[in-house]
Design a protein around this motif. Structure first.
Motif, mmCIF file in Angstrom:
data_model
loop_
_atom_site.group_PDB
_atom_site.id
_atom_site.type_symbol
_atom_site.label_atom_id
_atom_site.label_comp_id
_atom_site.label_asym_id
_atom_site.label_seq_id
_atom_site.Cartn_x
_atom_site.Cartn_y
_atom_site.Cartn_z
ATOM 1 N N TYR A 10 0.861 -1.180 0.000
ATOM 2 C CA TYR A 10 0.000 0.000 0.000
ATOM 3 C C TYR A 10 0.897 1.229 0.000
ATOM 4 C CZ TYR A 10 -3.277 3.501 1.903
ATOM 5 O OH TYR A 10 -4.028 4.633 2.128
ATOM 6 N N TYR A 11 0.939 1.933 -1.121
ATOM 7 C CA TYR A 11 1.804 3.113 -1.195
ATOM 8 C C TYR A 11 1.125 4.251 -1.916
ATOM 9 C CZ TYR A 11 3.117 2.350 -6.150
ATOM 10 O OH TYR A 11 3.104 2.210 -7.510
ATOM 11 N N VAL A 12 1.535 5.447 -1.559
ATOM 12 C CA VAL A 12 1.022 6.656 -2.192
ATOM 13 C C VAL A 12 2.170 7.292 -2.965
ATOM 14 C CG1 VAL A 12 -0.030 8.904 -1.780
ATOM 15 C CG2 VAL A 12 -0.570 6.968 -0.274
ATOM 16 N N ASP A 13 1.920 7.574 -4.225
ATOM 17 C CA ASP A 13 2.937 8.188 -5.083
ATOM 18 C C ASP A 13 2.700 9.697 -5.001
ATOM 19 O OD1 ASP A 13 4.926 8.504 -7.012
ATOM 20 O OD2 ASP A 13 4.212 6.757 -8.148
ATOM 21 N N VAL A 14 3.269 10.306 -3.963
ATOM 22 C CA VAL A 14 2.819 11.603 -3.490
ATOM 23 C C VAL A 14 2.858 12.697 -4.565
ATOM 24 C CG1 VAL A 14 3.203 13.419 -1.782
ATOM 25 C CG2 VAL A 14 3.507 11.016 -1.152
ATOM 26 N N GLU A 15 3.966 12.794 -5.278
ATOM 27 C CA GLU A 15 4.119 13.893 -6.227
ATOM 28 C C GLU A 15 3.254 13.747 -7.476
ATOM 29 O OE1 GLU A 15 6.076 16.797 -5.744
ATOM 30 O OE2 GLU A 15 5.903 15.976 -3.736
ATOM 31 N N ARG A 16 2.656 12.584 -7.626
ATOM 32 C CA ARG A 16 1.772 12.418 -8.783
ATOM 33 C C ARG A 16 0.352 12.831 -8.463
ATOM 34 N NH1 ARG A 16 3.577 6.946 -11.841
ATOM 35 N NH2 ARG A 16 5.711 7.560 -12.351
ATOM 36 N N GLY A 17 0.165 13.456 -7.338
ATOM 37 C CA GLY A 17 -1.136 14.069 -7.117
ATOM 38 C C GLY A 17 -1.860 13.612 -5.878
ATOM 39 N N ALA A 18 -1.607 12.395 -5.444
ATOM 40 C CA ALA A 18 -2.231 11.964 -4.203
ATOM 41 C C ALA A 18 -1.671 12.829 -3.080
ATOM 42 C CB ALA A 18 -1.928 10.494 -3.950
ATOM 43 N N LYS A 19 -2.408 12.977 -2.025
ATOM 44 C CA LYS A 19 -1.943 13.858 -0.956
ATOM 45 C C LYS A 19 -1.182 13.102 0.107
ATOM 46 C CE LYS A 19 -4.612 17.997 -1.375
ATOM 47 N NZ LYS A 19 -5.714 18.817 -0.901
ATOM 48 N N GLY A 20 0.067 13.456 0.275
ATOM 49 C CA GLY A 20 0.854 12.886 1.359
ATOM 50 C C GLY A 20 0.830 13.823 2.539
ATOM 51 N N SER A 21 1.543 13.458 3.582
ATOM 52 C CA SER A 21 1.583 14.306 4.772
ATOM 53 C C SER A 21 2.539 15.471 4.554
ATOM 54 C CB SER A 21 2.030 13.487 5.976
ATOM 55 O OG SER A 21 3.314 12.942 5.741
ATOM 56 N N THR A 22 3.370 15.390 3.492
ATOM 57 C CA THR A 22 4.326 16.453 3.225
ATOM 58 C C THR A 22 4.552 16.506 1.717
ATOM 59 O OG1 THR A 22 6.542 17.254 3.722
ATOM 60 C CG2 THR A 22 6.275 14.888 3.588
ATOM 61 N N THR A 23 5.497 17.291 1.263
ATOM 62 C CA THR A 23 5.806 17.352 -0.159
ATOM 63 C C THR A 23 7.283 17.062 -0.367
ATOM 64 O OG1 THR A 23 6.370 19.683 -0.088
ATOM 65 C CG2 THR A 23 4.057 19.139 -0.512
ATOM 66 N N MET A 24 7.626 16.734 -1.612
ATOM 67 C CA MET A 24 9.022 16.404 -1.888
ATOM 68 C C MET A 24 9.925 17.610 -1.683
ATOM 69 S SD MET A 24 10.601 14.185 -4.967
ATOM 70 C CE MET A 24 10.834 15.351 -6.299
ATOM 71 N N SER A 25 9.444 18.786 -2.044
ATOM 72 C CA SER A 25 10.317 19.961 -1.883
ATOM 73 C C SER A 25 10.640 20.202 -0.412
ATOM 74 C CB SER A 25 9.692 21.199 -2.528
ATOM 75 O OG SER A 25 8.429 21.458 -1.957
ATOM 76 N N ALA A 26 9.698 19.910 0.477
ATOM 77 C CA ALA A 26 9.987 20.041 1.914
ATOM 78 C C ALA A 26 11.039 19.023 2.354
ATOM 79 C CB ALA A 26 8.706 19.860 2.726
ATOM 80 N N LEU A 27 10.947 17.809 1.802
ATOM 81 C CA LEU A 27 11.946 16.788 2.150
ATOM 82 C C LEU A 27 13.316 17.161 1.599
ATOM 83 C CD1 LEU A 27 9.956 13.467 1.532
ATOM 84 C CD2 LEU A 27 10.565 14.481 3.738
ATOM 85 N N LEU A 28 13.337 17.731 0.378
ATOM 86 C CA LEU A 28 14.621 18.078 -0.235
ATOM 87 C C LEU A 28 15.201 19.347 0.371
ATOM 88 C CD1 LEU A 28 14.053 17.139 -3.963
ATOM 89 C CD2 LEU A 28 15.409 15.938 -2.239
#
Lengths: 238, 238
Positions: A28-46
């Motif tokens: 069960y995974y969410v591909d966050v940057e493809r539009g599903a909403k994660g708890s954060t964003t990739m730019s915040a992680l980077l």
């Protein structure tokens, strides 16, 4: 466990090696940057300024409190948890060793079109790319692919898998390498096919696995394109 | 445990990352290709036709029945056995993640003088090397080194180590990166020094550790030279 995968949304790229493992596992995974909403964003992680363990680059997997980067490292984490790596340490080290060689190969594949700088367009380094690709086609691709063939041939548990008697994430990654090279270097791959019977058979077997087959037919599998690692420039293909 | 290390005898190369860990650990190891007699030779391991797990390239570590290749993989194996990695899985994954980023950086450092092909001499790819090195000096080296600086700064256990509260193989590897870049790109490293206080301090601390200090002063430590990964070509140094 609910995973969050972070990767550039428009390409398969290095994220695809992780995605194939998650798909084969039925995770069960969410591909966050493809539009599903994660708890954060990739730019915040980077940006990473608030993280104890800031990643250098994607792909990044969030698994509970863990934030793991480097595709081979992510796969090493996922493997034993989802039956995609041997149970013993020696087998896990060997599977990871194969994966690190995949990583090296992927970098060289990328460099066929970007030998000088990732900050420049292909057109700005086309002359160098042609020179790089000449060695790649004549020496490097045959050497790496020939090594995978030999690893299969010498596997004491049989030539159906790279490591041990069962499918591992390394098998999925070599499938992806072949798929990508068939797209990017079709002439070269056709020429090499005779010398790679086990690699080609592995590719076909992985493609036919029910979960992988369903994934490849879904819109979650992006097509190869001219922005990713595997790019088809006929002038580079021997 | 008696280890056998296999690597090209005339250079530090990727073998040096393993060597530093073995030296810091005070491990008993034989550097086989440098003249001591091992049970086998590197060419036999690289031929690999009799091995269940043939390595693609050196460095290679023999440890009992295990034959392990890929420097990051070898370090991951050695780390927990010699107090050079955290005891918990999260810490080990993070240490390995740093090491895989070191691996990526080392490849780019190598490519500053060999951007087109390892089969050609530097002189045959000098024009491309100059172009590659321009981006390396201006963008890539500052980005990688700046990331190590940030990892130190954000380490919740303090800025003396990259991972956790104790020395790990990743600290030794970043020491080696700095030593090599000081040799190969002295002008660039001098310019960057102000922005890298923690990286420079880590370098100095590792160099002063008793076993490392003794190793660096011994004839087991080869000098940097123009055949290794780190080469000093003034025309590439900004």
């Amino acid at each position: 466990m609910r995973y969050e995968l972070y990767y550039w949304p428009g390409i398969q790229g290095r994220g695809e090696f992780v995605r194939l493992a998650l798909e084969e596992a039925g995770a069960y995974y969410v591909d966050v940057e493809r539009g599903a909403k994660g708890s954060t964003t990739m730019s915040a992680l980077l940006d990473g300024s608030s993280l104890d363990r800031p990643p250098y680059a994607p792909p990044i997997l969030k698994a509970g409190n863990l934030v793991i980067a480097q595709s081979a490292n992510i796969l090493q984490y996922l493997g034993p948890r989802h039956g995609l790596a041997p149970a013993n340490e020696a087998g896990q080290l060997w599977t990871h060793q194969i994966q690190l060689t995949v990583t090296d190969f992927v970098k060289e594949i990328h460099d066929t079109h970007h030998p000088i700088s990732g900050s420049l367009y292909y057109e700005e380094q086309k002359a160098e790319a042609k020179r790089f690709a000449a060695t790649f086609v004549a020496e490097r691709a045959p050497k790496y692919l020939g090594w995978f063939e030999r690893v299969l041939a010498q596997n004491p548990s049989g030539d159906k898998h790279l490591s041990g008697a069962h499918l591992t994430y390394a098998d999925l990654s070599v499938f992806q390498i072949v798929a990508g090279l068939d797209y990017a270097f079709p002439k070269t791959m056709k020429k090499l096919a005779k010398k790679l019977p086990r690699v080609r058979a592995l590719y076909a077997r992985v493609a036919a696995r029910p979960r992988i087959k369903a994934y490849l037919a879904s819109d979650r599998r992006l097509p190869f394109n001219q922005h990713g690692i595997f790019r088809h420039y006929p002038e580079l293909d021997g």
